[in-house]
Design an enzyme around this catalytic site. Structure first.
Site, mmCIF file in Angstrom:
data_model
loop_
_atom_site.group_PDB
_atom_site.id
_atom_site.type_symbol
_atom_site.label_atom_id
_atom_site.label_comp_id
_atom_site.label_asym_id
_atom_site.label_seq_id
_atom_site.Cartn_x
_atom_site.Cartn_y
_atom_site.Cartn_z
ATOM 1 N N ASN A 174 29.182 48.209 30.122
ATOM 2 C CA ASN A 174 29.147 46.847 30.661
ATOM 3 C C ASN A 174 27.728 46.586 31.180
ATOM 4 O OD1 ASN A 174 29.340 44.499 32.139
ATOM 5 N ND2 ASN A 174 31.222 45.072 33.208
ATOM 6 N N CYS A 226 28.152 38.715 35.764
ATOM 7 C CA CYS A 226 28.356 38.962 34.321
ATOM 8 C C CYS A 226 28.417 37.660 33.522
ATOM 9 C CB CYS A 226 29.624 39.765 34.083
ATOM 10 S SG CYS A 226 29.564 41.386 34.839
ATOM 11 N N HIS A 254 32.672 38.749 26.809
ATOM 12 C CA HIS A 254 31.910 39.665 27.660
ATOM 13 C C HIS A 254 32.383 41.101 27.409
ATOM 14 C CE1 HIS A 254 30.021 41.592 30.957
ATOM 15 N NE2 HIS A 254 31.111 41.708 31.691
HETATM 16 O O1 UT7 Z 1 32.258 42.638 34.113
HETATM 17 C C1 UT7 Z 1 33.392 42.323 34.851
HETATM 18 C C2 UT7 Z 1 33.603 43.425 35.791
HETATM 19 N N1 UT7 Z 1 34.393 44.537 35.492
HETATM 20 C C3 UT7 Z 1 35.482 44.641 34.696
HETATM 21 O O2 UT7 Z 1 35.821 43.810 33.925
HETATM 22 C C4 UT7 Z 1 36.297 45.880 34.858
HETATM 23 C C5 UT7 Z 1 37.746 45.545 35.020
HETATM 24 N N2 UT7 Z 1 38.596 46.683 35.270
HETATM 25 C C6 UT7 Z 1 38.735 47.734 34.407
HETATM 26 O O3 UT7 Z 1 38.117 47.774 33.379
HETATM 27 C C7 UT7 Z 1 39.736 48.811 34.749
HETATM 28 O O4 UT7 Z 1 40.518 48.411 35.835
HETATM 29 C C8 UT7 Z 1 39.076 50.184 35.053
HETATM 30 C C9 UT7 Z 1 38.504 50.750 33.781
HETATM 31 C C10 UT7 Z 1 37.991 50.031 36.096
HETATM 32 C C11 UT7 Z 1 40.140 51.162 35.573
HETATM 33 O O5 UT7 Z 1 41.198 51.269 34.660
HETATM 34 P P1 UT7 Z 1 42.717 51.264 35.178
HETATM 35 O O6 UT7 Z 1 43.576 51.484 34.017
HETATM 36 O O7 UT7 Z 1 42.900 49.988 35.953
HETATM 37 O O8 UT7 Z 1 42.732 52.547 36.085
HETATM 38 P P2 UT7 Z 1 43.136 52.672 37.628
HETATM 39 O O9 UT7 Z 1 42.155 51.967 38.482
HETATM 40 O O10 UT7 Z 1 44.568 52.320 37.730
HETATM 41 O O11 UT7 Z 1 42.989 54.223 37.861
HETATM 42 C C12 UT7 Z 1 43.934 55.118 37.348
HETATM 43 C C13 UT7 Z 1 43.615 56.506 37.814
HETATM 44 C C14 UT7 Z 1 43.422 56.635 39.326
HETATM 45 O O12 UT7 Z 1 43.985 57.866 39.708
HETATM 46 P P3 UT7 Z 1 45.404 57.894 40.470
HETATM 47 O O13 UT7 Z 1 45.186 57.139 41.745
HETATM 48 O O14 UT7 Z 1 46.372 57.226 39.529
HETATM 49 O O15 UT7 Z 1 45.651 59.356 40.659
HETATM 50 C C15 UT7 Z 1 41.918 56.739 39.495
HETATM 51 O O16 UT7 Z 1 41.539 57.480 40.616
HETATM 52 O O17 UT7 Z 1 42.382 56.955 37.224
HETATM 53 C C16 UT7 Z 1 41.534 57.476 38.245
HETATM 54 N N3 UT7 Z 1 40.152 57.233 37.848
HETATM 55 C C17 UT7 Z 1 39.477 58.087 37.051
HETATM 56 N N4 UT7 Z 1 39.821 59.254 36.468
HETATM 57 C C18 UT7 Z 1 38.898 59.854 35.703
HETATM 58 C C19 UT7 Z 1 39.362 56.178 38.155
HETATM 59 N N5 UT7 Z 1 38.155 56.329 37.570
HETATM 60 C C20 UT7 Z 1 38.213 57.500 36.884
HETATM 61 C C21 UT7 Z 1 37.279 58.179 36.073
HETATM 62 N N6 UT7 Z 1 37.672 59.347 35.502
HETATM 63 N N7 UT7 Z 1 36.042 57.722 35.841
#
Ligand code: UT7
Length: 325
Positions: A282, A115, A252
């Site tokens: 992204n 990225c 970004h």
């Molecule tokens: O370009 C550089 C690369 N990438 C980034 O910069 C991305 C960086 N990270 C992020 O943007 C965030 O961490 C995410 C958007 C990927 C995730 O957000 P989060 O607030 O960190 O969520 P999480 O990983 O803590 O997930 C929370 C819950 C989980 O369920 P449980 O275990 O709490 O029951 C996930 O399984 O949300 C669940 N989950 C979803 N639910 C519905 C994960 N993906 C999804 C989804 N829809 N698409």
């Protein structure tokens, strides 16, 4: 003291026609518009169908050349940031030069910095211009990430999109002050100890396949806010400007919460932060030139504006660029 600056004289972008909404994704994996919108700020992303990274790049580059009032034959260097090249080798830049009919013999190469690819590419091109090796450069950030997304993994498939952006840089004499137009400061970083926090699981020397995006979202999120802020602060300090002098922060475009976190950390008012993640998702190396071109085209970013660009991605890699348009 007089010096050579790389001025952005052309900008272009291209998004493939197919739009994938959050509702479309909710029919593919267990997700919904509410989760994606609140956790990421993304509403739609574009998906390339029958178009390669080089195809998207050529479209964005044609627009950039048009805005610059130049022909492809005027270009002395083509450098592209991408993690989704058409072939393992040669570079997508070489392919673009052939497709566009660039002058024979000019240097063309890709930069692999995920990225941060466009920030790295822009820095390399700026350095070559300032050394006097080339006068006019086409710098591209382009991705077809849909090819490396696991469409059954809801943790990652909702985040990414395809697209391309490009700028034309041209050497211009400056006074060596922060009032000059062009790139005023650049800074690149990496931390290989974080290699496994974000990667694409295939590779020539490992699986012999392209693989899929694998990410420790929380780890990346935490790191991204600090890294993007650090790089932004570095380039402002290096050029002797303060946050108040800056017209636009262009981080970004990965997640609205990361973008807002960086704006907050730097003390940048919300209305000065460029956001396109809602309608691009992204797009990795394409995210910054896409957002830049879109903002210049709409007249939001104007001639003379001071813009802080910051990027962060797999590696980890990150970096900042301060540019006066
Ligand atoms: O370009 C550089 C690369 N990438 C980034 O910069 C991305 C960086 N990270 C992020 O943007 C965030 O961490 C995410 C958007 C990927 C995730 O957000 P989060 O607030 O960190 O969520 P999480 O990983 O803590 O997930 C929370 C819950 C989980 O369920 P449980 O275990 O709490 O029951 C996930 O399984 O949300 C669940 N989950 C979803 N639910 C519905 C994960 N993906 C999804 C989804 N829809 N698409």
């Amino acid at each position: 003291m007089k010096c050579i600056r790389s001025e952005i004289i052309g900008w272009g972008h291209y998004l493939p026609a197919k739009v994938l909404t959050n509702d479309d994704l909710s029919k593919m994996v267990d997700t919904n518009d509410e989760w994606i919108s609140t956790r990421t700020g993304i509403k739609v992303r574009h998906i390339a169908e029958g178009e390669t990274t080089a195809d998207l790049s050529v479209k964005a580059s044609q627009m950039a050349l048009k805005r610059a009032g130049l022909d492809i034959k005027d270009i002395d260097l083509i450098v592209t940031g991408t993690l989704t090249p058409d072939n393992t080798t040669p570079s997508v830049s070489a392919k673009i030069s052939g497709m566009m009919g660039a002058r024979l013999g000019i240097p063309t190469f890709d930069v692999a910095a995920a990225c941060s690819g466009f920030a790295y590419a822009l820095t390399v091109a700026d350095n070559m211009i300032r050394l006097g090796q080339v006068k006019t450069a086409l710098v591209i950030g382009a991705e077809t990430l849909s090819n490396v997304v696991d469409w059954t993994d809801r943790n990652t498939c909702v985040l990414f999109g395809d697209g391309a952006g490009a700028v034309v840089l041209r050497a211009k004499e400056g006074d060596g002050t922060s009032q000059d137009t062009g790139i005023l400061s650049t800074k690149l970083y990496s931390d290989g100890s974080q290699y496994n926090s974000l990667y694409v699981s295939g590779g020539v020397a490992t699986t012999k396949t392209a693989g899929f995006v694998v990410m420790n979202g929380k780890e990346v999120f935490k790191f991204a806010v600090g890294a993007l802020s650090e790089a932004s602060e570095w380039v402002m300090q290096d050029a002797g400007v303060s946050v108040e002098d800056v017209d636009w922060l262009l981080p970004h475009q990965a997640n609205i919460r990361i973008i807002e976190g960086v704006g907050h950390k730097l003390g940048m008012p919300e209305e000065k932060v460029i956001v396109t993640v809602d309608h691009h998702g992204n797009t990795s190396a394409a995210s910054i030139p896409l957002a830049l071109s879109e903002s210049m085209e709409s007249g939001k970013i104007k001639k003379g504006d001071l813009v802080v660009i910051s990027a962060m991605g797999a590696g980890f890699t990150w970096g900042g660029i301060l540019v006066r348009i």
